[in-house]
Design an enzyme around this catalytic site. Structure first.
Site, PDB file in Angstrom:
ATOM      1  N   LYS A  35      31.388  34.018  26.277  1.00  0.00           N
ATOM      2  CA  LYS A  35      30.573  33.667  27.445  1.00  0.00           C
ATOM      3  C   LYS A  35      29.105  33.971  27.155  1.00  0.00           C
ATOM      4  O   LYS A  35      28.775  35.103  26.800  1.00  0.00           O
ATOM      5  CB  LYS A  35      31.070  34.486  28.653  1.00  0.00           C
ATOM      6  CG  LYS A  35      30.211  34.337  29.888  1.00  0.00           C
ATOM      7  CD  LYS A  35      30.748  35.164  31.039  1.00  0.00           C
ATOM      8  CE  LYS A  35      29.771  35.149  32.204  1.00  0.00           C
ATOM      9  NZ  LYS A  35      30.108  36.138  33.229  1.00  0.00           N
ATOM     10  N   VAL A  39      53.747  56.220  44.642  1.00  0.00           N
ATOM     11  CA  VAL A  39      53.345  57.511  45.219  1.00  0.00           C
ATOM     12  C   VAL A  39      53.723  57.493  46.701  1.00  0.00           C
ATOM     13  O   VAL A  39      53.360  56.566  47.434  1.00  0.00           O
ATOM     14  CB  VAL A  39      51.825  57.730  45.051  1.00  0.00           C
ATOM     15  CG1 VAL A  39      51.368  58.951  45.819  1.00  0.00           C
ATOM     16  CG2 VAL A  39      51.470  57.852  43.581  1.00  0.00           C
ATOM     17  N   ALA A  52      35.834  37.098  34.241  1.00  0.00           N
ATOM     18  CA  ALA A  52      34.540  36.946  33.582  1.00  0.00           C
ATOM     19  C   ALA A  52      33.886  38.311  33.456  1.00  0.00           C
ATOM     20  O   ALA A  52      33.951  39.136  34.375  1.00  0.00           O
ATOM     21  CB  ALA A  52      33.657  36.018  34.388  1.00  0.00           C
ATOM     22  N   ILE A 110      33.962  44.660  36.601  1.00  0.00           N
ATOM     23  CA  ILE A 110      34.434  45.385  35.417  1.00  0.00           C
ATOM     24  C   ILE A 110      33.283  46.211  34.835  1.00  0.00           C
ATOM     25  O   ILE A 110      33.475  47.328  34.370  1.00  0.00           O
ATOM     26  CB  ILE A 110      35.068  44.408  34.402  1.00  0.00           C
ATOM     27  CG1 ILE A 110      36.372  43.849  35.014  1.00  0.00           C
ATOM     28  CG2 ILE A 110      35.344  45.078  33.056  1.00  0.00           C
ATOM     29  CD1 ILE A 110      37.066  42.780  34.211  1.00  0.00           C
TER      30      ILE A 110
END
Ligand SMILES: Cc1cc2nc3c(=O)[nH]c(=O)nc-3n(C[C@H](O)[C@H](O)[C@H](O)COP(=O)(O)OP(=O)(O)OC[C@H]3O[C@@H](n4cnc5c(N)ncnc54)[C@H](O)[C@@H]3O)c2cc1C
Length: 513
Positions: A78, A185, A50, A346
């Site tokens: 949304k 790594v 979301a 995000i």
């Protein structure tokens, strides 16, 4: 001419590919060279579905085509978040992506509404939010542009598969110049004098050197915490959830244009509708429930048949005290974690990239740039933290220990001050920078039962009959305009159907054979 800055990004999750796409698209090509290292074997966290409306600005700024991105990520639209059982069992409110009232009402609309309820009207504030009413009706259309009208009073975000979003950004970034290296790594080389990071050493023996490093290695935080020893600030005394059990279910019924988050005995459960499935999960506190019990509570509460077993993720809420140290900045999960209740992770990646762009240093570490970045990120994190705490603290639930604990806990002074002001006079504190503007605070205050003692006397300037007549008109206007909107599911199918996209790809492949 000065040689370009060599930037090395460690991690290819949402954070890594958003950073790569942002930098390669927004910096002049002569300014830097970008390498991204990721390990297929380690993989990505792979949840996170979301988003907030800001992501559209990010996508637009780097040239992501909306419909294409939605098809590639199985996305839906949304309009906000539906909070179920938060204030008390049986309560429900939407936190919308939009304002209350008309475009002309200004920020004081809720004062007019409060006055109307004092005059005997029983309507809900939600009935004056275009986004809430459209969400409740499972309808969606793009906000009107141009002259302000009632259907220009909202914005929208997406529900999508975040792993597919990262892949989509990779497809865009590599042709623009980002060089990707797959592999693990093994070691990190530092300058013995300055402690700056000099290179990543791969298991293959390859050495990837750089001037500036972006740590997107997820919860591990291999560079910032692992190598530079960044300190962690723990916020779990206010946000005690520390586990999540995500589980996908089949897609059934209408496609809702909102995320649903329902309070549970020891946390809360999300429901996120994508085109091909529904994402669900239980975020809970291991202090208040054990994993088996949580799993049982989750499975009993699902609306649709499951597509996989729930898998346990552990986390701690908090952040790195300084997410930029020396020549290394951390983005995403390696810089901190705030539970996904308001879909902020995000957004935090995006805003960190936007703060980083103008502050990117030359080849030498400059602490003034790092200090400014850290200050800006402090503000972002702390404002989101307070907003999340508000959801837990403002509750009248008496059915479990977690909710009693959160109601009685001492909250940060910054939040206490905001609540006092609203309780006294209905004023929502505003700030210039940082996420969540007054309509968001208003949604949670009123939705979870914090009602002001008085409305602001300024609204008495308008005669009561006129105010009520205007509100009646607005109420009817919103209802009529919402009725004219297409159903969310049919608009998604028309605009960005992932199925049509894969059929087209299949067709094109067949044509090539
Ligand atoms: C339960 C849950 C629900 C969430 N829901 C939402 C939501 O609804 N909305 C939202 O905005 N956010 C949400 N988030 C957050 C979101 O998932 C993350 O912020 C986002 O995916 C960013 O992750 P990341 O890229 O930082 O880390 P990761 O996805 O963990 O990526 C780490 C990368 O580093 C690489 N790596 C690590 N170590 C090495 C190594 N030694 N060598 C090479 N490569 C290495 C990995 O291969 C991987 O590519 C949620 C998170 C959780 C836990």
């Amino acid at each position: 001419m000065e040689q370009p800055l060599e930037i090395v990004i460690l991690g290819g999750g949402t954070a890594g590919w958003m950073a790569a796409a942002g930098l390669v698209s927004l910096l002049p090509p002569s300014r830097c060279r970008i390498r991204l290292v990721e390990s297929d074997e380690i993989g990505v966290v792979g949840v996170g579905e979301a988003t907030l409306p800001h992501i559209k600005n990010f996508n637009d700024s780097i040239g992501v085509d909306e419909a294409e991105m939605m098809r590639a990520t199985n996305a839906t639209f949304k309009l906000g978040i539906d909070f179920v059982d938060w204030g008390f069992k049986g309560s429900r409110y939407i936190h919308p992506f939009g304002v209350y009232g008309s475009a002309q009402s200004g920020l004081g609309f809720h004062q007019q509404w409060l006055r109307s309820t004092a005059a005997g009207r029983t309507w809900d504030l939600e009935e004056f939010s275009f986004a809430c009413m459209a969400a409740r009706a499972n309808r969606f259309d793009f906000p009107a542009t141009g002259k302000p009208t009632i259907n220009s009073t909202y914005s929208y975000a997406y529900h999508f598969d975040a792993s597919l979003y990262a892949k989509h950004l990779r497809r865009l970034s590599e042709p623009r110049g980002v060089v990707r290296t797959e592999g693990k790594v093994r070691d990190v080389e530092q300058d013995p004098e300055t402690a700056d990071i000099r290179a990543l050493v791969m298991e293959s023996g390859e050495r990837i050197a750089g001037h500036f490093f972006i740590d997107c290695s997820g919860f591990r935080s291999l560079l910032l915490a692992g190598k530079l020893g960044a300190q962690w600030e723990d916020w779990s005394q206010w946000l005690p959830c520390d586990r999540a059990l995500p589980v996908p279910t089949e897609r059934c019924g209408d496609l809702t244009p909102y995320t649903r988050v329902a309070a549970m005995q020891a946390g809360w459960r999300w429901r996120i509708p994508l085109q091909h499935r529904t994402g669900n999960g239980y975020v809970f506190s291991s202090q208040f429930i054990d994993e088996d019990k949580a799993r049982e509570e989750l499975l009993q509460s699902l609306d649709e048949p499951t597509l996989a077993e729930p898998r346990l993720l552990k986390f701690q809420t908090g952040r790195r005290v300084k997410s930029w140290q020396r020549n290394c900045v951390a983005l995403g999960l390696s810089s901190g974690f705030l539970e996904p209740l308001e879909s902020t992770s995000i957004y935090l990646i995006q805003i960190a990239i936007m703060h980083l762009l103008p502050l990117l240093p030359g080849k030498r570490h400059d602490p003034r740039l790092a200090d400014e970045f850290n200050l800006r990120m402090d503000l972002e994190y702390e404002r989101i933290r307070d907003f999340l705490i508000l959801h837990y603290h403002l509750n009248g639930r008496d059915d479990s220990e977690l909710w009693r604990y959160c109601r009685e806990m001492e909250v940060p002074e910054s939040l206490e001050r905001k609540m006092r002001l609203f309780r006294h006079s209905g004023i929502v504190q505003q700030y210039k920078d940082g996420l969540f503007t007054p309509p968001s605070w208003l949604a949670v205050y009123l939705g979870q039962g914090l009602v002001p003692e008085h409305y602001n006397p300024l609204v008495d300037a308008m005669p009561a009959e006129r105010l009520l007549a205007e509100l009646d008109e607005l109420h009817a206007d919103i209802r009529d305009r919402v009725d004219e909107m297409p159903k969310h599911g049919s608009l998604v199918a028309r605009y960005a159907s992932a199925e049509t996209a894969s059929e087209q790809l299949l067709h094109e492949a067949e044509m090539r054979l």
